[in-house]
Design a protein around this motif. Structure first.
Motif, short mmCIF file in Angstrom:
data_model
loop_
_atom_site.label_atom_id
_atom_site.label_comp_id
_atom_site.label_asym_id
_atom_site.label_seq_id
_atom_site.Cartn_x
_atom_site.Cartn_y
_atom_site.Cartn_z
N PRO A 1 -18.55 2.56 8.53
CA PRO A 1 -17.27 3.07 9.16
C PRO A 1 -17.03 4.16 8.07
O PRO A 1 -16.57 4.33 7.40
N TYR B 1 -13.70 5.96 6.14
CA TYR B 1 -13.76 5.44 5.18
C TYR B 1 -14.38 5.86 3.75
O TYR B 1 -13.99 5.58 2.99
N SER C 1 -3.60 2.72 7.01
CA SER C 1 -3.77 1.39 6.65
C SER C 1 -2.03 1.24 6.82
O SER C 1 -1.38 -0.44 7.05
N GLU C 2 -1.63 1.76 6.38
CA GLU C 2 -0.01 2.18 6.53
C GLU C 2 0.21 1.85 8.00
O GLU C 2 1.58 1.51 8.36
N GLN D 1 -7.83 5.32 3.56
CA GLN D 1 -7.70 4.53 4.78
C GLN D 1 -6.19 3.87 4.12
O GLN D 1 -5.45 2.94 5.31
N PHE D 2 -5.41 4.40 3.22
CA PHE D 2 -4.27 4.25 2.90
C PHE D 2 -3.05 4.37 3.51
O PHE D 2 -2.30 3.83 3.95
N MET E 1 1.15 -0.40 -0.14
CA MET E 1 0.03 -0.11 -0.08
C MET E 1 0.84 0.97 0.07
O MET E 1 1.72 1.27 1.28
N PRO F 1 -12.18 7.53 1.20
CA PRO F 1 -11.40 6.95 0.97
C PRO F 1 -10.04 6.57 1.29
O PRO F 1 -9.08 5.47 2.06
N SER F 2 -9.22 7.71 0.16
CA SER F 2 -7.87 7.59 0.81
C SER F 2 -7.63 7.76 2.24
O SER F 2 -6.01 7.19 2.38
#
Lengths: 263, 591
Positions: free
Chosen positions: A169, A172, A183-184, A179-180, A1, A176-177
């Motif tokens: 959620p 997100y 989650s990183e 979440q990158f 990711m 949405p972005s």
């Protein structure tokens, strides 16, 4: 990711602006100019604790990659237990959702969190007595170190992963972005304890201890830090149980850091 | 310690043991009474753990698990959900059989013969999708063998009878066949929706529009929500391969499943005959000039090697044969394989229907010069950890050598994998074949969720979602000329799998009663927002589906104990009572 560069740039830019404005309000420029004159001695004093924090963060980022595999080998899956303890607390909090609130808490979860962590380091750096800077850096390092160990021992998914029928959620779906980025920073099996909560509580506790030095910081830290704590549940990322555990961890780390620095 | 902290049997035994000991001093008769009491287990509440993956991996599966949990609770069962990552779930189901119940998707199936390895009792001891349910039923065994064999003049009748047995036995409770939803951009590649080509082969058939921006190299970008391909490219590592795995693009089979047909792929010709000693045979002729990605020639010897290797990955060097758990159903059809010359191989299938035997030709060909070194037993740092597991099954194969239209280029574990077009492949450069490949590189990225994956398509970072997305993210797909959404009928059905090795799931009546807690019609319309078709049999949607078992608003075998998604408490509980279970005064199911 890969983290979207634009988002990363935004986080940095927003943090710089927020910290600058807060510096003007809380610290005052006169005190801040001390950096210009005494930067050598300040750096000498700050480097050891900054190195410790940096080291812990470096280990953290390495271990996080393999940590998930390790925790599947040795970890204890407590998602169901957490749900059994607290039931539908998070869905209840989410029932108050409103688009404005969602926007507010989403911004708080990403930008507010980074700001509330960075500002104390700046504020304590310009004090004559470096004790608080060291306390803050060590407390942060302890949060990450202990949090990492707990992540290895416990496997837990957040409410958004167990209860898609009752929760949304919100972060997100609306952004949405983001979440990158999130989650990183962390795997979705690591929700117990909430490090967002523990670090925010750490900052609030430190703000309380230093309220005589920075009387204006305490209300700001409480508002932003408190919002971060609530945002973790409002966005269905963390359970109430994670937040309680995070709060205990945060207070404990400040206490421990004080003892280490005093010694 | 409070006595309520320990399990009732334990505390009762300890207590009675103590009482018994005290009483033993007083009277032997009393001791006997105490012993006969403590040696009886009183029934406890039935407790079930439902395993599935987190919503990030498969939201629909969690939603189904949640409904099942709710209805089980209503029926007096102590039900909980355990979320595990997708590789862990497959390990638990397919390798260790450590589950009560799971919710998930079955690998895509086209021919009814898949039921034979899935449910025949002789596969109970095997790993992979070979009877993970632990079902052993002689009547079912017979019907499963029947539908495969040529002695049955009418295969449809045999299939119908096998389907009926499966419906009654309920090794798994059917939920529905979803629609695979794909979101694509059409500004750089179009003609995405290719009927009859299975994923991921359909990527090869995209077209480059004339007004597409030029780039070098031309790259097709796809985003997945499943990172397993970035960590492991081993086509026979069962826990790393989901449905429609990209390893299909790296490894070619002799023939490919295309829609409901099986067409020659590496083979130019397949000739079917019957002989007295071999039964049904297929003589397969390879295309000319085939080669592996590393430049070595692909010959009949590799083909023969592949089938022998998949049948026993230790190639006879171990104490026992170690089957490849993937493709086992298909390789179990092959009774003999022999090399006739460099381009010709003859298979013997014994007493098998030709359409079933053709399935055996769809397994991926492996280069013998790479895989024959992988026959040894596994060890970690020189310590043998388990017998009967070869390296072939567990190595990550991170630099795969296949013969497929795409070859491996580079990877970042957990984030990205890049393939490039294999220019020596027979498809490349046109010729008499069906398509040319309009891209030189194939770039696969990983996103943390369906919503994040779709955001990459809409912002132009990638061209398509490579794994099916949940219908609810369609709301966030912007209306734009260059974004399209299309649906295909998936052959991977959602189901609830039971472990018959664990009580009470060994009891067919109990399984039926649990299956009646599943409201497939409602699940299809709410969880999948209508993008799914409820089904009573795994053959639904194929020509083989028996008309009498088609979905008619309810399941003909295990009708939902309620209506419109609302469970009828007394109906659900009656089903368990009829199965011989009882309820206590608190409404808990005892068994």
């Amino acid at each position: 990711m890969t983290v979207p560069i634009t988002l990363l740039g935004m986080v940095i830019a927003v943090t710089v602006v927020l910290v600058s404005v807060t510096t003007a309000v809380v610290i005052g420029w006169r005190r801040f100019t001390r950096l210009r004159t005494d930067y050598r001695s300040i750096a000498r004093n700050a480097i050891p604790s900054l190195a410790l924090l940096g080291g812990v963060l470096a280990i953290n980022s390495v271990v996080r990659e393999v940590g998930v595999e390790v925790s599947w080998l040795i970890g204890w899956n407590i998602t169901g237990d957490i749900y059994a303890i607290e039931g539908n607390l998070v869905p209840a909090i989410q029932s108050l959702a409103h688009p404005w609130l969602t926007t507010y808490f989403s911004l708080i979860y990403v930008y507010g969190y980074v700001f509330v962590l960075v500002f104390p380091l700046v504020a304590y750096l310009v004090l004559d007595d470096m004790e608080w800077f060291r306390t803050a850096a060590i407390a942060y390092a302890l949060n990450y170190a202990i949090g990492l160990c707990l992540y290895l021992v416990f496997i837990a998914y957040g409410p958004r992963n167990l209860l898609p029928d009752l929760t949304e959620p919100l972060l997100y779906t609306n952004w949405p972005s983001s979440q990158f980025l999130v989650s990183e920073v962390n795997a979705n099996t690591n929700v117990f304890p909430s490090l967002h909560t523990s670090l925010s509580v750490t900052v609030i506790a430190l703000a309380y201890r230093t309220r005589r030095v920075y009387p204006r910081w305490l209300p700001i830290a409480t508002l932003v830090g408190g919002s971060v704590v609530i945002s973790t549940m409002y966005l269905a990322i963390h359970w109430g149980t994670d937040v309680v555990a995070g709060a205990i961890l945060g207070v404990g780390c400040v206490w421990l850091a004080r003892r280490i620095v005093r010694r | 310690m409070d006595s309520s902290d320990v399990s009732p049997t334990l505390s009762r035994r300890k207590l009675l043991g103590g009482v018994g000991f005290g009483a033993a001093v007083g009277s032997a008769g009393c001791l006997q009474y105490a012993r006969s009491l403590t040696n009886r287990d009183s029934p406890e509440q039935v407790s079930v753990t439902i395993k599935t993956v987190p919503a990030d991996d498969d939201e629909a599966a969690v939603q189904i698990a949640r409904r099942l949990q709710k209805h089980m609770t209503t029926a007096g069962i102590d039900a909980s959900i355990e979320l595990v990552a997708n590789t862990e779930l497959l390990r638990d189901i397919l390798l260790n059989q450590s589950f009560d119940v799971y919710v998930g998707q079955y690998p895509p199936q086209h021919d009814p013969d898949f039921l034979r390895p899935a449910l025949h009792s002789r596969f109970v001891t095997e790993q992979g999708w070979q009877n993970p349910f632990g079902i052993s039923d002689l009547g079912l065994d017979e019907r499963l063998v029947d539908q495969r064999s040529t002695t049955t003049d009418d295969r449809q009748r045999a299939v119908t009878s096998a389907t009926e047995a499966v419906g009654e036995i309920q090794p798994f409770a059917m939920a529905c066949f979803p629609k695979d939803i794909t979101v694509v951009r059409t500004d750089r590649f179009d003609n995405w929706s290719v009927d009859g080509l299975d994923r991921p082969i359909n990527y090869l058939a995209v077209d480059r529009p004339a007004d597409a921006p030029s780039e070098d190299p031309t790259t097709l970008r796809v985003v997945l929500t499943d990172d397993r391909i970035t960590k492991n490219c081993n086509p026979i590592a069962v826990e790393y391969r989901g449905p429609n795995t990209l390893t299909k693009l790296l490894y070619d089979p002799l023939a490919r499943q295309q829609g409901s047909e099986i067409r020659p792929w590496l083979a130019t010709d397949v000739t079917w005959r019957r002989t007295a000693d071999l039964g049904v045979t297929a003589t397969v002729t390879l295309r000319e000039g085939l080669s592996w990605h590393d430049g070595q020639n692909l010959t009949a010897a590799d083909v023969v090697f592949t089938y022998r290797f998949l049948d026993d990955t230790s190639l006879g060097t171990g104490d026992m044969p170690v089957h490849s758990p993937r493709f086992r159903g298909r390789t179990s059809l092959v009774e003999s394989v022999e090399r006739l010359d460099d381009r010709t191989v003859r298979f013997g299938f014994g007493d098998t229907v030709e359409t079933v035997a053709a399935r055996a030709l769809t397994v991926p060909m492996l280069p013998s010069h790479v895989w024959q070194e992988k026959t040894g037993e596994t060890n970690i740092a020189g310590i043998d950890i388990s017998e009967g597991i070869t390296q072939a099954l567990v190595w990550a194969n991170t630099d795969p050598v296949g013969s497929g239209p795409l070859q491996f280029e580079s990877r970042t574990p957990g984030e990205q994998v890049v393939f490039s077009r294999f220019d020596e492949h027979f498809l490349v450069g046109g010729g008499p074949d069906r398509f040319t490949i309009p891209f030189e590189r194939f770039d696969v990225r990983v996103a943390p969720s369906d919503a994040a994956a779709v955001s990459l398509v809409t912002d132009g970072t990638v061209d398509a979602t490579g794994s099916p997305v949940h219908p609810k993210v369609l709301d966030s797909v912007a209306d734009s000329d260059s974004i399209e959404t299309y649906m295909t009928d998936s052959r991977s059905f959602y189901h609830v799998g039971f472990n018959a090795r664990r009580e009470p799931f060994g009891n067919v009546r109990f399984r039926q009663a649990v299956a009646r807690l599943l409201d497939s019609e409602y699940i299809a319309s709410t969880v999948f927002e209508g993008y799914a078709t409820p089904a009573a049999t795994p053959l639904a949607g194929t020509a083989w589906e028996p008309t009498e078992f088609e979905w008619d608003g309810d399941d003909p075998f295990v009708p939902f104990a309620g209506s419109d998604g609302e469970i009828d408490v007394s109906e659900a509980r009656d089903a368990f009572r009829e199965a011989g279970y009882t309820y206590d005064d608190d409404g808990r199911l005892r068994g």
